[in-house]
Design an enzyme around this catalytic site. Structure first.
Site, PDB file in Angstrom:
ATOM      1  N   HIS A 144      65.859 117.482  83.254  1.00 21.22           N
ATOM      2  CA  HIS A 144      64.682 117.846  84.032  1.00 21.22           C
ATOM      3  C   HIS A 144      64.188 119.202  83.547  1.00 21.22           C
ATOM      4  CE1 HIS A 144      67.914 119.851  86.207  1.00 21.22           C
ATOM      5  NE2 HIS A 144      67.042 120.567  86.879  1.00 21.22           N
TER       6      HIS A 144
ATOM      7  N   HIS B 161      63.532 122.232  84.999  1.00 20.50           N
ATOM      8  CA  HIS B 161      63.820 123.548  85.557  1.00 20.50           C
ATOM      9  C   HIS B 161      64.317 124.478  84.455  1.00 20.50           C
ATOM     10  CE1 HIS B 161      64.119 122.324  90.077  1.00 20.50           C
ATOM     11  NE2 HIS B 161      62.934 122.809  89.765  1.00 20.50           N
TER      12      HIS B 161
ATOM     13  N   ASP C 100      66.623 126.689  84.049  1.00 20.18           N
ATOM     14  CA  ASP C 100      68.029 126.835  83.667  1.00 20.18           C
ATOM     15  C   ASP C 100      68.534 125.662  82.834  1.00 20.18           C
ATOM     16  OD1 ASP C 100      67.743 125.344  86.096  1.00 20.18           O
ATOM     17  OD2 ASP C 100      69.849 125.616  86.573  1.00 20.18           O
ATOM     18  N   HIS C 101      67.638 124.690  82.577  1.00 19.08           N
ATOM     19  CA  HIS C 101      67.999 123.544  81.742  1.00 19.08           C
ATOM     20  C   HIS C 101      67.176 123.477  80.455  1.00 19.08           C
ATOM     21  CE1 HIS C 101      70.550 121.385  84.770  1.00 19.08           C
ATOM     22  NE2 HIS C 101      69.929 122.259  85.543  1.00 19.08           N
TER      23      HIS C 101
ATOM     24  N   HIS D  86      66.100 114.799  92.919  1.00 16.91           N
ATOM     25  CA  HIS D  86      66.025 116.261  92.884  1.00 16.91           C
ATOM     26  C   HIS D  86      64.659 116.666  93.433  1.00 16.91           C
ATOM     27  CE1 HIS D  86      67.334 120.179  91.797  1.00 16.91           C
ATOM     28  NE2 HIS D  86      66.617 120.310  90.692  1.00 16.91           N
TER      29      HIS D  86
ATOM     30  N   ASP E 197      70.510 117.460  87.785  1.00 13.68           N
ATOM     31  CA  ASP E 197      70.566 117.953  89.165  1.00 13.68           C
ATOM     32  C   ASP E 197      70.104 116.852  90.114  1.00 13.68           C
ATOM     33  OD1 ASP E 197      71.170 120.244  87.825  1.00 13.68           O
ATOM     34  OD2 ASP E 197      69.625 121.485  88.748  1.00 13.68           O
TER      35      ASP E 197
ATOM     36  N   HIS F 175      77.674 122.604  86.938  1.00 10.84           N
ATOM     37  CA  HIS F 175      76.539 123.192  87.658  1.00 10.84           C
ATOM     38  C   HIS F 175      77.023 123.874  88.943  1.00 10.84           C
ATOM     39  CE1 HIS F 175      72.372 123.413  89.341  1.00 10.84           C
ATOM     40  NE2 HIS F 175      72.051 123.433  88.041  1.00 10.84           N
TER      41      HIS F 175
END
Length: 303
Positions: free
Chosen positions: A63, A65, A67-68, A140, A211, A269
């Protein structure tokens, strides 16, 4: 298969955990290497691993976001600076191509290799003679996906004693028979390799989930998998918080593994609030699913 956990933290990096990144090395595919998610500083984490940027040919983004994905443009540029010319495929939700190309354009960056983008939707997103990858949309706060890697069934064990009984000595012909080929021997006899193989060995199955809140459809998706890699951002007492922000608790991940009857569970995570609670996290998971492990940066799991 080797699973190299490059970043196992949630949201922000900490001294103990970088943000999301997982590399998979396929030792039977000429050491082909795939990357799942690419948080900031993933390429720094790779420096302490045997993973080579130039050998990474597929990147799967669960996805969008930060942090990914924030490590993706830099990693691509470093791959180029190392002289890579082989193409690379990025699988990710709609928007991943715009993110990468905008970052490269604004920074006037040039890549020495071609990048192909595959927009992820539910269903099979990749398949060859050795492996297929299926995607499932999970729950998510933005579109997020889990990936199911299914290895093709492997030939059964070569029945060497039977071959020797009919006068076929060990040698290169064994490789052809192992592949199930029809072989003509020097004496003119014909041997069908399939007649001298044991039952086929079922290919392994691995689930890598992005997530997600606890998802009922993940039970079917992960059914009887050899390995489930699933987030467990919070401990059980933060279940309401996890639900609000689209995450799972460690207890929920372990319960899913038990109900899906998987072989191994690795929980990743992890929130930075648990920096001093590593043992407690694992005990919480193992109380529900004894074959659970809590991932840590630099961890290598072999399947």
């Amino acid at each position: 298969m080797e699973f190299h956990f490059l970043g196992t933290g949630a949201g922000l990096p900490s001294k103990q955990r970088n943000v999301s990144g997982l590399a998979v090395r396929f030792l039977q595919r000429k050491s082909a290497q795939w990357l799942f998610d690419c948080g900031e500083a993933t390429q720094h984490q790779l420096l302490d691993s045997p993973i080579t940027l130039t050998k990474i040919d597929k990147i799967f983004i669960s996805h969008l976001h930060g942090d990914h994905i924030f490590g993706l443009p830099g990693l691509l540029c470093s791959r180029s600076a190392q002289g890579a010319t082989t193409p690379l495929t990025i699988f990710g939700p709609y928007g991943v191509q715009a993110f990468v190309e905008t970052a490269l354009s604004v920074s006037s960056s040039y890549l020495s290799f071609d990048v192909e983008y595959v927009i992820v939707q539910e269903g099979t997103i990749f398949a060859d003679e050795m492996m297929s990858v299926e995607a499932l949309e999970i729950d998510h706060v933005i579109p997020s996906y889990a990936f199911r890697l299914t290895e093709a069934d492997r030939p059964g064990t070569l029945q060497v004693e039977r071959l020797q009984e009919i006068g076929i000595a060990p040698g290169p012909v064994y490789q052809k028979i192992q592949r199930g080929e029809v072989v003509k021997l020097p004496n003119g006899a014909i041997v069908n390799g399939r007649d001298y193989l044991g039952p086929a060995k079922k290919g392994r199955t691995v689930i890598v989930a992005g997530d997600t809140r606890l998802s009922e459809k993940m039970k079917t998706f992960a059914d009887a998998a050899n390995l489930l890699i699933h987030e467990g951002t919070f401990r059980a007492d933060k279940q309401e918080h996890a639900q609000r922000f689209g995450h799972s608790t460690i207890t929920e991940a372990a319960s899913l593994a038990r109900e899906a009857d998987v072989e191994h569970l690795i929980i990743t995570h992890i929130s930075s609030r648990y920096a001093e609670e590593e043992k407690e996290l694992e005990l919480e998971a193992k109380s529900i699913f004894p074959a659970a492990r809590i991932a840590y940066d630099g961890m290598i799991f072999k399947l």
